[in-house]
Design a protein around this motif. Structure first.
Motif, PDB file in Angstrom:
ATOM      1  N   ASN A 143      12.228   5.195   5.037  1.00 32.46           N
ATOM      2  CA  ASN A 143      11.971   4.348   3.882  1.00 32.46           C
ATOM      3  C   ASN A 143      11.780   5.221   2.646  1.00 32.46           C
ATOM      4  O   ASN A 143      11.253   6.327   2.723  1.00 32.46           O
ATOM      5  CB  ASN A 143      10.723   3.498   4.132  1.00 32.46           C
ATOM      6  N   THR A 144      12.196   4.710   1.510  1.00 37.89           N
ATOM      7  CA  THR A 144      12.115   5.487   0.269  1.00 37.89           C
ATOM      8  C   THR A 144      10.700   5.975  -0.017  1.00 37.89           C
ATOM      9  O   THR A 144      10.500   7.109  -0.484  1.00 37.89           O
ATOM     10  CB  THR A 144      12.613   4.644  -0.916  1.00 37.89           C
ATOM     11  N   ALA A 145       9.699   5.141   0.272  1.00 38.84           N
ATOM     12  CA  ALA A 145       8.312   5.522   0.000  1.00 38.84           C
ATOM     13  C   ALA A 145       7.892   6.721   0.841  1.00 38.84           C
ATOM     14  O   ALA A 145       7.135   7.581   0.382  1.00 38.84           O
ATOM     15  CB  ALA A 145       7.382   4.338   0.273  1.00 38.84           C
ATOM     16  N   SER A 146       8.382   6.778   2.078  1.00 42.98           N
ATOM     17  CA  SER A 146       8.083   7.928   2.935  1.00 42.98           C
ATOM     18  C   SER A 146       8.930   9.128   2.538  1.00 42.98           C
ATOM     19  O   SER A 146       8.447  10.269   2.484  1.00 42.98           O
ATOM     20  CB  SER A 146       8.359   7.585   4.403  1.00 42.98           C
ATOM     21  N   ARG A 147      10.197   8.860   2.256  1.00 45.41           N
ATOM     22  CA  ARG A 147      11.136   9.951   1.983  1.00 45.41           C
ATOM     23  C   ARG A 147      10.737  10.741   0.741  1.00 45.41           C
ATOM     24  O   ARG A 147      10.916  11.964   0.680  1.00 45.41           O
ATOM     25  CB  ARG A 147      12.538   9.374   1.822  1.00 45.41           C
ATOM     26  N   SER A 148      10.200  10.056  -0.251  1.00 43.10           N
ATOM     27  CA  SER A 148       9.793  10.773  -1.458  1.00 43.10           C
ATOM     28  C   SER A 148       8.688  11.776  -1.148  1.00 43.10           C
ATOM     29  O   SER A 148       8.615  12.853  -1.755  1.00 43.10           O
ATOM     30  CB  SER A 148       9.325   9.783  -2.525  1.00 43.10           C
ATOM     31  N   LYS A 149       7.846  11.440  -0.187  1.00 44.54           N
ATOM     32  CA  LYS A 149       6.750  12.343   0.173  1.00 44.54           C
ATOM     33  C   LYS A 149       7.241  13.493   1.048  1.00 44.54           C
ATOM     34  O   LYS A 149       6.878  14.652   0.827  1.00 44.54           O
ATOM     35  CB  LYS A 149       5.635  11.560   0.864  1.00 44.54           C
ATOM     36  N   THR A 150       8.069  13.200   2.049  1.00 40.84           N
ATOM     37  CA  THR A 150       8.538  14.274   2.926  1.00 40.84           C
ATOM     38  C   THR A 150       9.472  15.228   2.186  1.00 40.84           C
ATOM     39  O   THR A 150       9.402  16.447   2.377  1.00 40.84           O
ATOM     40  CB  THR A 150       9.239  13.704   4.172  1.00 40.84           C
ATOM     41  N   ASP A 151      10.328  14.684   1.327  1.00 42.59           N
ATOM     42  CA  ASP A 151      11.197  15.555   0.530  1.00 42.59           C
ATOM     43  C   ASP A 151      10.378  16.391  -0.445  1.00 42.59           C
ATOM     44  O   ASP A 151      10.699  17.556  -0.709  1.00 42.59           O
ATOM     45  CB  ASP A 151      12.223  14.724  -0.241  1.00 42.59           C
TER      46      ASP A 151
ATOM     47  N   GLN B  76       0.829  -1.200   0.000  1.00 36.54           N
ATOM     48  CA  GLN B  76       0.000   0.000   0.000  1.00 36.54           C
ATOM     49  C   GLN B  76       0.867   1.255   0.000  1.00 36.54           C
ATOM     50  O   GLN B  76       1.922   1.311   0.644  1.00 36.54           O
ATOM     51  CB  GLN B  76      -0.940  -0.005   1.209  1.00 36.54           C
ATOM     52  N   GLU B  77       0.406   2.268  -0.699  1.00 38.40           N
ATOM     53  CA  GLU B  77       1.192   3.486  -0.900  1.00 38.40           C
ATOM     54  C   GLU B  77       1.660   4.116   0.406  1.00 38.40           C
ATOM     55  O   GLU B  77       2.787   4.615   0.502  1.00 38.40           O
ATOM     56  CB  GLU B  77       0.366   4.497  -1.700  1.00 38.40           C
ATOM     57  N   TYR B  78       0.799   4.099   1.404  1.00 34.06           N
ATOM     58  CA  TYR B  78       1.114   4.814   2.644  1.00 34.06           C
ATOM     59  C   TYR B  78       1.520   3.885   3.791  1.00 34.06           C
ATOM     60  O   TYR B  78       1.495   4.295   4.949  1.00 34.06           O
ATOM     61  CB  TYR B  78      -0.088   5.666   3.069  1.00 34.06           C
ATOM     62  N   TYR B  79       1.927   2.667   3.469  1.00 34.65           N
ATOM     63  CA  TYR B  79       2.253   1.730   4.545  1.00 34.65           C
ATOM     64  C   TYR B  79       3.388   2.258   5.424  1.00 34.65           C
ATOM     65  O   TYR B  79       3.270   2.291   6.657  1.00 34.65           O
ATOM     66  CB  TYR B  79       2.631   0.359   3.977  1.00 34.65           C
ATOM     67  N   TYR B  80       4.481   2.675   4.831  1.00 35.76           N
ATOM     68  CA  TYR B  80       5.635   3.083   5.639  1.00 35.76           C
ATOM     69  C   TYR B  80       5.385   4.376   6.412  1.00 35.76           C
ATOM     70  O   TYR B  80       5.756   4.469   7.594  1.00 35.76           O
ATOM     71  CB  TYR B  80       6.890   3.148   4.767  1.00 35.76           C
ATOM     72  N   PRO B  81       4.732   5.380   5.835  1.00 34.31           N
ATOM     73  CA  PRO B  81       4.343   6.515   6.676  1.00 34.31           C
ATOM     74  C   PRO B  81       3.416   6.103   7.820  1.00 34.31           C
ATOM     75  O   PRO B  81       3.497   6.662   8.918  1.00 34.31           O
ATOM     76  CB  PRO B  81       3.632   7.454   5.693  1.00 34.31           C
ATOM     77  N   SER B  82       2.553   5.118   7.583  1.00 34.05           N
ATOM     78  CA  SER B  82       1.587   4.727   8.617  1.00 34.05           C
ATOM     79  C   SER B  82       2.255   4.098   9.830  1.00 34.05           C
ATOM     80  O   SER B  82       1.696   4.113  10.929  1.00 34.05           O
ATOM     81  CB  SER B  82       0.546   3.755   8.041  1.00 34.05           C
ATOM     82  N   ILE B  83       3.460   3.543   9.646  1.00 32.74           N
ATOM     83  CA  ILE B  83       4.192   2.965  10.784  1.00 32.74           C
ATOM     84  C   ILE B  83       5.339   3.892  11.210  1.00 32.74           C
ATOM     85  O   ILE B  83       6.229   3.493  11.954  1.00 32.74           O
ATOM     86  CB  ILE B  83       4.717   1.551  10.471  1.00 32.74           C
ATOM     87  N   TYR B  84       5.313   5.116  10.708  1.00 33.85           N
ATOM     88  CA  TYR B  84       6.286   6.155  11.051  1.00 33.85           C
ATOM     89  C   TYR B  84       7.714   5.785  10.650  1.00 33.85           C
ATOM     90  O   TYR B  84       8.680   6.214  11.292  1.00 33.85           O
ATOM     91  CB  TYR B  84       6.219   6.493  12.545  1.00 33.85           C
ATOM     92  N   ASP B  85       7.843   5.016   9.586  1.00 35.74           N
ATOM     93  CA  ASP B  85       9.168   4.728   9.036  1.00 35.74           C
ATOM     94  C   ASP B  85       9.463   5.809   7.994  1.00 35.74           C
ATOM     95  O   ASP B  85       9.275   5.611   6.797  1.00 35.74           O
ATOM     96  CB  ASP B  85       9.191   3.335   8.405  1.00 35.74           C
ATOM     97  N   TYR B  86       9.928   6.941   8.476  1.00 37.51           N
ATOM     98  CA  TYR B  86      10.139   8.087   7.604  1.00 37.51           C
ATOM     99  C   TYR B  86      11.377   7.955   6.725  1.00 37.51           C
ATOM    100  O   TYR B  86      11.552   8.729   5.782  1.00 37.51           O
ATOM    101  CB  TYR B  86      10.256   9.366   8.435  1.00 37.51           C
TER     102      TYR B  86
END
Length: 471
Positions: free
Chosen positions: A97-105, A85-95
């Motif tokens: 992870n590449t999937a999260s980092r692309s969003k925060t950056d 799922q697109e938001y899996y890593y943000p949902s577990i606060y793994d900032y």
């Protein structure tokens, strides 16, 4: 993605699209300079429009800062359980992870790019003065520009800096505050120092807009349905400035000023609660209550993957929602129009989902400030000193949503609980609950244990490696 790389480019992509071909008629795009863009009033209007267009991008308020990333980390969406799922890593606060980092950056870079464009407008306005402008347009454009700069820095602070009540807030450097267009990023500031600059920019915006914005009944400028001053609800108007002041002062812990700002909007009577009849007829955003919203013409396309039940047997996919049991727990009553009119239920997949953002192309918009939030701010400011008035503010919203008024015997602690529940219901898909938790430095978010690692997003790698003031 160093900030200085963003700030070298002073002209956004929108200036080179088909709608703005007049720029290409003057010089090749690599040779355009500020004097061409800001040679007349229309150039300033186009530049300001460009800032708003940047804000409705998916990586900013068009998705991630409203119903996407920020709602996920605020645990408003809780059915995210698979790594696919697109938001899996943000949902577990793994900032990290590449999937999260692309969003925060993307958030960090997108906001500072928009700030650079905004600063370009402000610097030219202050250099040129009002001679190029008709009527009150100079002050309106400048007021909006200062307000937008405050808004963007404030939300960057709420994501990338510590809460004002965190134990290290006085010493840890949060974010840089850009007040001019420059290739050299200023030093990062503490949370308190950033808030001072946000408040200063809002004071400048208020001074420019307070007597001349057509949105105000006391304005010396009549309202209009044509020209630059039309549709003030789609701009950072005077009351949007006051609403943002209320948010900022509450975040800073100044309840007296937060209450005054909130009441200035409430008592203006410019905004009224949406009648239930209009909501049942499709007014899912309670449009009469919106103080500031951003048009989103591609809303239907953007939300299809997130608020449409999947085919039977296909799994939940990227649908952003919570369990039906959680919906029932949060909304308490099926008569609540936020439940009965703003959610749908698919019997085949047994998924309840939000329909709040399902709008026609003509009316599609992203809510930024709504009247009810100011009632919650007022209630929070009063719950200890005047609990009856606090209850009156909360009950006013509840009754408008077809929910009974609260008991007059509630304690301040119980009032706090009711305020929290209202944030969950009223501001769903608007990205405010995470900031509520963070402002209070809550030890948990919907059952998940959280602390600094969850509340403070990591800066892009090259920002921490190369400077911006360091820590």
């Amino acid at each position: 993605m160093k900030l200085k790389h963003l700030l070298i480019s002073t002209f956004p992509v929108w200036m080179f699209t088909a709608s703005c071909n007049k720029f290409l008629d003057v010089k090749p795009k690599t040779q355009i300079d500020g004097n061409d863009v800001f040679k007349d009033e229309q150039g300033y209007i186009d530049a300001l429009t460009g800032v708003y267009l940047n804000l409705n991008a998916d990586k900013l308020y068009g998705k991630e800062l409203t119903f996407g990333f920020v709602e996920v980390i605020g645990k408003q969406h809780t059915t995210i359980t698979a790594t696919s799922q697109e938001y899996y890593y943000p949902s577990i606060y793994d900032y990290l992870n590449t999937a999260s980092r692309s969003k925060t950056d993307g958030i960090y870079g997108g906001m500072y790019n928009a700030i650079a464009e905004d600063n370009n407008i402000i610097s030219h306005l202050n250099a040129d003065g009002p001679t190029k402008f008709t009527g009150v347009n100079y002050r309106v454009i400048r007021g909006e520009a200062y307000a937008l700069r405050a808004l963007m820095h404030f939300d960057l602070l709420r994501l990338f800096g510590p809460s004002p009540v965190a134990t290290d807030a006085a010493t840890v450097k949060a974010i840089p505050y850009f007040e001019q267009l420059t290739v050299s990023a200023p030093a990062r500031l503490t949370t308190a120092d950033v808030l001072k600059k946000v408040i200063s920019d809002l004071s400048s915006a208020e001074a420019d807009l307070q007597d001349i914005d057509p949105v105000s009944p006391a304005s010396t400028t009549p309202s209009t349905n044509s020209g630059f001053l039309r549709s003030r609800g789609l701009k950072m108007n005077y009351y949007a400035v006051k609403a943002l002041q209320a948010r900022v002062y509450l975040y800073a812990g100044d309840k007296e000023k937060a209450l005054a700002a909130a009441r200035s909007v409430i008592n203006s009577k410019v905004y009224t609660f949406a009648p239930k009849s209009t909501v049942t007829a499709g007014n899912r955003l309670f449009s009469q209550e919106l103080i500031f919203s951003i048009p989103k013409s591609d809303m239907t396309t953007v939300i299809t993957n997130y608020f449409t039940p999947p085919a039977i047997g296909a799994g939940i996919g990227n649908v952003l929602t919570k369990s039906d049991a959680e919906y029932s727990q949060v909304y308490e009553s099926s008569t609540d129009i936020r439940y009965s009119q703003l959610t749908g239920y698919d019997a085949n997949t047994r998924i309840r989902y939000s329909t709040k953002l399902s709008q026609t192309t003509e009316t599609a918009r992203i809510p930024m400030f709504r009247m009810s939030e100011l009632y919650y701010i007022a209630a929070e400011c009063l719950m200890d000193s005047n609990p009856q008035d606090a209850l009156n503010y909360l009950s006013a919203v509840r009754v408008a949503r077809d929910v009974p008024a609260l008991s007059n015997t509630l304690t301040p602690a119980q009032i706090r609980t009711e305020i929290f529940k209202e944030y969950q219901k009223e501001l769903y898909c608007e990205g405010q609950l995470f900031y509520y938790y963070k402002r209070l430095n809550s030890a948990t978010i919907n059952g998940a244990t959280v602390g600094k690692a969850q509340y403070v997003l990591p800066l892009p790698d090259d920002e921490t490696e190369y400077g911006n003031g360091g820590n």
